[in-house]
Design a protein around this motif. Structure first.
Motif, PDB file in Angstrom:
ATOM      1  N   ARG A   1       0.820  -1.216   0.000  1.00  0.00           N
ATOM      2  CA  ARG A   1       0.000   0.000   0.000  1.00  0.00           C
ATOM      3  C   ARG A   1       0.850   1.260   0.000  1.00  0.00           C
ATOM      4  NH1 ARG A   1      -3.398  -3.231   3.208  1.00  0.00           N
ATOM      5  NH2 ARG A   1      -2.371  -2.576   5.133  1.00  0.00           N
ATOM      6  N   GLY A   2       2.179   1.091  -0.053  1.00  0.00           N
ATOM      7  CA  GLY A   2       3.055   2.259  -0.128  1.00  0.00           C
ATOM      8  C   GLY A   2       3.447   2.800   1.233  1.00  0.00           C
ATOM      9  N   ASP A   3       3.129   2.053   2.296  1.00  0.00           N
ATOM     10  CA  ASP A   3       3.494   2.489   3.642  1.00  0.00           C
ATOM     11  C   ASP A   3       4.730   1.703   4.082  1.00  0.00           C
ATOM     12  OD1 ASP A   3       3.769   3.099   6.253  1.00  0.00           O
ATOM     13  OD2 ASP A   3       1.847   2.252   6.914  1.00  0.00           O
ATOM     14  N   PHE A   4       5.837   2.413   4.255  1.00  0.00           N
ATOM     15  CA  PHE A   4       7.083   1.713   4.567  1.00  0.00           C
ATOM     16  C   PHE A   4       7.300   1.526   6.067  1.00  0.00           C
ATOM     17  CE2 PHE A   4       7.800   3.588   0.392  1.00  0.00           C
ATOM     18  CZ  PHE A   4       8.250   2.482  -0.304  1.00  0.00           C
ATOM     19  N   GLY A   5       6.330   1.935   6.859  1.00  0.00           N
ATOM     20  CA  GLY A   5       6.460   1.758   8.306  1.00  0.00           C
ATOM     21  C   GLY A   5       7.062   2.981   8.972  1.00  0.00           C
ATOM     22  N   PHE A   6       7.404   2.808  10.257  1.00  0.00           N
ATOM     23  CA  PHE A   6       7.814   3.927  11.086  1.00  0.00           C
ATOM     24  C   PHE A   6       9.237   3.692  11.575  1.00  0.00           C
ATOM     25  CE2 PHE A   6       7.715   6.705  14.788  1.00  0.00           C
ATOM     26  CZ  PHE A   6       7.038   7.800  14.264  1.00  0.00           C
ATOM     27  N   SER A   7      10.057   4.735  11.470  1.00  0.00           N
ATOM     28  CA  SER A   7      11.398   4.602  12.019  1.00  0.00           C
ATOM     29  C   SER A   7      11.357   4.961  13.495  1.00  0.00           C
ATOM     30  CB  SER A   7      12.366   5.533  11.280  1.00  0.00           C
ATOM     31  OG  SER A   7      13.558   5.653  12.039  1.00  0.00           O
ATOM     32  N   TRP A   8      11.664   3.956  14.351  1.00  0.00           N
ATOM     33  CA  TRP A   8      11.592   4.196  15.797  1.00  0.00           C
ATOM     34  C   TRP A   8      12.707   5.125  16.238  1.00  0.00           C
ATOM     35  CZ3 TRP A   8      11.339  -1.738  15.822  1.00  0.00           C
ATOM     36  CH2 TRP A   8      10.055  -2.132  15.436  1.00  0.00           C
ATOM     37  N   GLU A   9      13.832   4.987  15.572  1.00  0.00           N
ATOM     38  CA  GLU A   9      14.988   5.789  15.943  1.00  0.00           C
ATOM     39  C   GLU A   9      14.726   7.278  15.685  1.00  0.00           C
ATOM     40  OE1 GLU A   9      17.725   4.681  17.314  1.00  0.00           O
ATOM     41  OE2 GLU A   9      18.941   6.495  17.185  1.00  0.00           O
ATOM     42  N   TYR A  10      14.175   7.552  14.494  1.00  0.00           N
ATOM     43  CA  TYR A  10      13.969   8.959  14.128  1.00  0.00           C
ATOM     44  C   TYR A  10      12.590   9.457  14.518  1.00  0.00           C
ATOM     45  CZ  TYR A  10      18.315   8.661  11.525  1.00  0.00           C
ATOM     46  OH  TYR A  10      19.623   8.513  11.190  1.00  0.00           O
ATOM     47  N   ARG A  11      11.741   8.541  14.948  1.00  0.00           N
ATOM     48  CA  ARG A  11      10.364   8.858  15.335  1.00  0.00           C
ATOM     49  C   ARG A  11       9.616   9.568  14.199  1.00  0.00           C
ATOM     50  NH1 ARG A  11      10.110   7.860  20.825  1.00  0.00           N
ATOM     51  NH2 ARG A  11      12.177   7.705  21.741  1.00  0.00           N
ATOM     52  N   ARG A  12       9.890   9.113  12.978  1.00  0.00           N
ATOM     53  CA  ARG A  12       9.200   9.655  11.800  1.00  0.00           C
ATOM     54  C   ARG A  12       8.939   8.495  10.844  1.00  0.00           C
ATOM     55  NH1 ARG A  12      13.676  13.426   9.757  1.00  0.00           N
ATOM     56  NH2 ARG A  12      12.364  13.804   7.954  1.00  0.00           N
ATOM     57  N   PRO A  13       7.981   8.661   9.928  1.00  0.00           N
ATOM     58  CA  PRO A  13       7.775   7.587   8.944  1.00  0.00           C
ATOM     59  C   PRO A  13       9.053   7.351   8.132  1.00  0.00           C
ATOM     60  CG  PRO A  13       6.006   9.199   8.826  1.00  0.00           C
ATOM     61  CD  PRO A  13       7.030   9.756   9.749  1.00  0.00           C
ATOM     62  N   VAL A  14       9.302   6.075   7.795  1.00  0.00           N
ATOM     63  CA  VAL A  14      10.488   5.708   7.020  1.00  0.00           C
ATOM     64  C   VAL A  14      10.553   6.504   5.721  1.00  0.00           C
ATOM     65  CG1 VAL A  14      11.544   3.840   5.699  1.00  0.00           C
ATOM     66  CG2 VAL A  14      10.721   3.414   8.013  1.00  0.00           C
ATOM     67  N   SER A  15       9.391   6.673   5.084  1.00  0.00           N
ATOM     68  CA  SER A  15       9.400   7.372   3.790  1.00  0.00           C
ATOM     69  C   SER A  15       9.900   8.806   3.938  1.00  0.00           C
ATOM     70  CB  SER A  15       8.007   7.340   3.160  1.00  0.00           C
ATOM     71  OG  SER A  15       7.048   7.697   4.120  1.00  0.00           O
ATOM     72  N   ASP A  16       9.578   9.446   5.069  1.00  0.00           N
ATOM     73  CA  ASP A  16      10.074  10.810   5.292  1.00  0.00           C
ATOM     74  C   ASP A  16      11.583  10.820   5.452  1.00  0.00           C
ATOM     75  OD1 ASP A  16       7.544  11.592   5.201  1.00  0.00           O
ATOM     76  OD2 ASP A  16       7.460  12.517   7.202  1.00  0.00           O
ATOM     77  N   VAL A  17      12.062   9.854   6.258  1.00  0.00           N
ATOM     78  CA  VAL A  17      13.506   9.804   6.519  1.00  0.00           C
ATOM     79  C   VAL A  17      14.267   9.607   5.210  1.00  0.00           C
ATOM     80  CG1 VAL A  17      15.328   8.590   7.744  1.00  0.00           C
ATOM     81  CG2 VAL A  17      13.083   8.872   8.811  1.00  0.00           C
ATOM     82  N   LEU A  18      13.710   8.711   4.375  1.00  0.00           N
ATOM     83  CA  LEU A  18      14.427   8.376   3.137  1.00  0.00           C
ATOM     84  C   LEU A  18      14.313   9.465   2.076  1.00  0.00           C
ATOM     85  CD1 LEU A  18      13.742   4.569   2.728  1.00  0.00           C
ATOM     86  CD2 LEU A  18      15.838   5.721   3.455  1.00  0.00           C
TER      87      LEU A  18
END
Lengths: 330, 342
Positions: A80-97
């Motif tokens: 569905r295009g949701d890459f999950g949540f980065s616990w380390e950065y406390r932001r969605p993975v897609s944002d981090v990437l």
């Protein structure tokens, strides 16, 4: 042709699915999980965390559920295009990437272009002037390029870059551009920095492709069709470019995906040494912190790049070689 | 023969260069090829026939060098021939001759075309290179040529790739490519050796038809004496890099003078041999290597007629037996020999 294309696409999808399984279990493999590494970090900092808090955190992150449940949840979200949540950065993975992935792509493809732009002409030269001074020089340079570990090479180039150009080596941008929005000036600034990682990442591949080009071309140069073309009066240069070079390009194209995987697997270490703002350092940190959705997504993206590279090389081969396109004797 | 030869080899010698040493591959080859005639150059593997052929177009690999002699080529019969041996092997002059005035067909039809380009593209290229014709003209010329050499559906075949052609079809296409600029001389280096027997016969027929239509002179290199009898007007027999006997096909077949020629003809199986329970007579011994060239006549160690003290010391001079018949041998058989024609 269409049939072949569809089969390749299907194969790519199957490969990616298998890779997602491998990627997920790979991240599960090291002992402990994100909560363990989080807790150990916190306690080292002097915080006291109770057993209840730990298990509460585990269940909140879904880490208490069985592996396969978590895998299917992850894959389901991925589709569905949701890459999950980065616990380390406390932001969605897609944002981090999103900030860093474009730079990785730029770096990888620039390196790829660099590799072929250097390897193909030098390989041709090396083969046509076999055992000449130039050929020997290229051969020696090639072996040094193959033998030198990338992180050492990166340090050497950084040192030389600083010595000769006084540039702010390391990173992809000068400090004043680091957080600036994209502009022509920022692009030019990037070009002034990108050559170090490109050379570091590309040299081994260039040396390898150059040797391949040389070896294959040497074989082709004595083939009957070359002599037959020469016997019909073609000039040496036209002859060389039209026939044997075209043939010798096949193995070079066929290893495109493979070359891309080399570049990408070298990228994190080089990115770390050169402190590049791409996904390299991010990837290593996410593995160290067991930030699993981030790490998993990145493994998947890296693998997808290789699969796409291979797919592209298949298509290119089909365009270049009628024997692959049309098949056997009709 | 009053007509001037279009190609005349004068004492052509090619050597293999190993570091600074030269090993003779062919020595003093003299050969005249006349317009519209087929000259067969016959010999065992490694005797220097293909080297001679490659030397004519300066296609020798760099370790083989022309050390002596002339290759006089006179396509227009102008009386002022060009010495191909003196041209630069990569220069414009030789490139204008290649494919245009002298064309070549090779032994391996399977690998003589690039697999990445269409048959049509590879033939058109030659036409466009030598005759300032447009792409469309060149294409229609190619279609016509393919039709002539017997390739079915030539309009489709021009756009096909070599790997979809059989060996016989590829050799036909090779012939079309060689004849595309209407050359004065065609060099055919064992053009049928790699093909099976029925295809061989077809290809020979195509070559014969084309030869009579275009009037092209052919240098036909072969080790097959049956093919010689079928194709050639003139024959030259080569042994260890020297032409030991040459003459018209009847002279060589009916009245061979060199013991090697006689032995070669005896080694050809003939109909009726089986009933007569005759065994084939092989030539004793084997061809020495280039590095062990015998003194005197190279054939003398294997020769029944060898005369000690003469044949193994001196190279026999060339004797003229008729206007066209030459032999290099000390032994002189005055008596007519039996009929060797198969």
């Amino acid at each position: 042709m269409l049939h072949l294309l569809l089969r390749r696409i299907a194969a790519s999808i199957v490969t990616l699915t298998l890779i997602s399984v491998v990627a997920f279990f790979l991240i599960e493999l090291p002992p402990g999980d994100f909560v363990d590494s989080y807790v150990s970090k916190k306690t080292q900092g002097g915080d006291i965390i109770t057993q209840e808090e730990i298990s509460e955190m585990r269940s909140r992150l879904g880490l208490d559920r069985p592996v396969y449940v978590r895998y299917f949840k992850w894959v389901g979200n991925l589709v569905r295009g949701d890459f999950g949540f980065s616990w380390e950065y406390r932001r969605p993975v897609s944002d981090v990437l999103a900030e860093r992935l474009p730079l990785t792509f730029i770096l990888a493809f620039t390196t790829l272009i660099f590799t072929y732009m250097i390897a193909v002409p030098m390989g041709i030269f090396s083969a046509v002037r076999q055992y000449s001074l130039g050929d020997h020089a290229i051969t020696i340079l090639g072996y040094v390029g193959l033998a030198l570990p990338q992180f050492v090479f990166a340090l050497i180039l950084m040192y030389l870059g600083h010595l000769w150009f006084g540039a702010s080596v390391g990173g992809l941008f000068s400090p004043e551009f680091e957080d600036a929005p994209w502009s022509v000036a920022k692009g030019l600034d990037m070009l002034a920095h990108i050559w170090i990682p490109v050379i570091v990442l590309g040299t081994a591949g260039t040396a390898f492709q150059l040797r391949t080009m040389r070896a294959v071309l040497l074989d082709e140069l004595n083939k009957m069709y070359v002599i037959a073309a020469r016997a019909s009066g073609l000039s040496e240069f036209r002859l060389l470019m039209k026939y044997p070079v075209r043939m010798a390009l096949n193995p070079i194209i066929a290893t495109l995906g493979w070359e891309l995987s080399h570049i990408i697997s070298g990228a994190p270490i080089v990115g770390l040494v050169l402190s590049l703002p791409d996904t390299g350092p991010l990837f290593i940190n996410s593995l160290l912190n067991q930030d699993m959705y981030l790490a998993g997504t990145m493994i998947l993206i890296y693998c997808a790049l290789v699969v796409i590279g291979t797919f592209l090389s298949d298509i290119l081969l089909m365009i270049m070689d009628p024997r692959i396109r049309i098949g056997g004797v009709s | 023969m009053n007509v001037k030869p279009i190609l005349s080899l004068k004492e052509l010698s090619v050597s293999l260069k190993i570091d600074d040493n030269y090993v003779s591959v062919t020595e003093d080859v003299n050969l005249d090829i006349h317009p519209g005639r087929v000259m067969a150059l016959v010999g065992e593997s490694g005797c220097g026939k293909s080297v001679t052929a490659s030397a004519l177009l300066r296609l020798l690999p760099k370790e083989l060098v022309i050390v002596n002699g002339e290759i006089l080529f006179d396509a227009q019969n102008s009386g002022t021939p060009i010495d191909i041996a003196s041209l630069s092997p990569k220069g414009r002059e030789i490139r204008n001759i290649r494919g245009n005035e002298i064309a070549m067909i090779f032994q391996e039809p399977m690998s003589s075309f690039s697999p990445l380009h269409t048959i049509g593209n590879q033939i058109e290229e030659v036409i466009r290179l030598h005759k300032n014709s447009s792409t469309n003209d060149a294409r229609s010329i190619v279609v016509g040529l393919l039709k002539k050499v017997g390739i079915g559906n030539p309009e489709k075949a021009v756009d096909r790739y070599p790997h979809t052609f059989s060996g016989g079809m590829r050799q036909r296409a090779m012939i079309a490519r060689a004849l595309s600029c209407d050359p004065a001389l065609l060099i055919a280096d064992e053009p049928t050796t790699a093909l099976d027997v029925t295809i061989q016969a077809q290809i020979l027929n195509v070559m014969k038809e084309m030869q009579s239509e275009y009037g092209t002179a052919i240098l036909f290199i072969t080790h097959n004496l049956g093919v010689v009898a079928q194709m050639a007007h003139d024959v030259a027999i080569m042994y260890m890099g020297r032409i030991i006997e040459r003459g018209s096909v009847t002279e060589i077949m009916k009245n061979p003078q060199h013991p090697y020629t006689i032995n070669l003809l005896r080694a050809v199986p003939r109909l009726g041999d089986l009933e007569a329970q005759k065994r084939l007579e092989p030539i004793k011994g084997s061809v020495p290597s280039l590095f062990e060239r015998p003194d005197g006549c190279a054939f003398s160690p294997r020769c029944e007629k060898s005369m000690t003290g003469q044949c193994d010391r001196q190279i026999p001079p060339q004797r003229q037996l008729s206007e066209t018949h030459f032999v290099s041998c000390f032994w002189n058989s005055q008596k007519p020999t039996e009929d060797y024609v198969s």
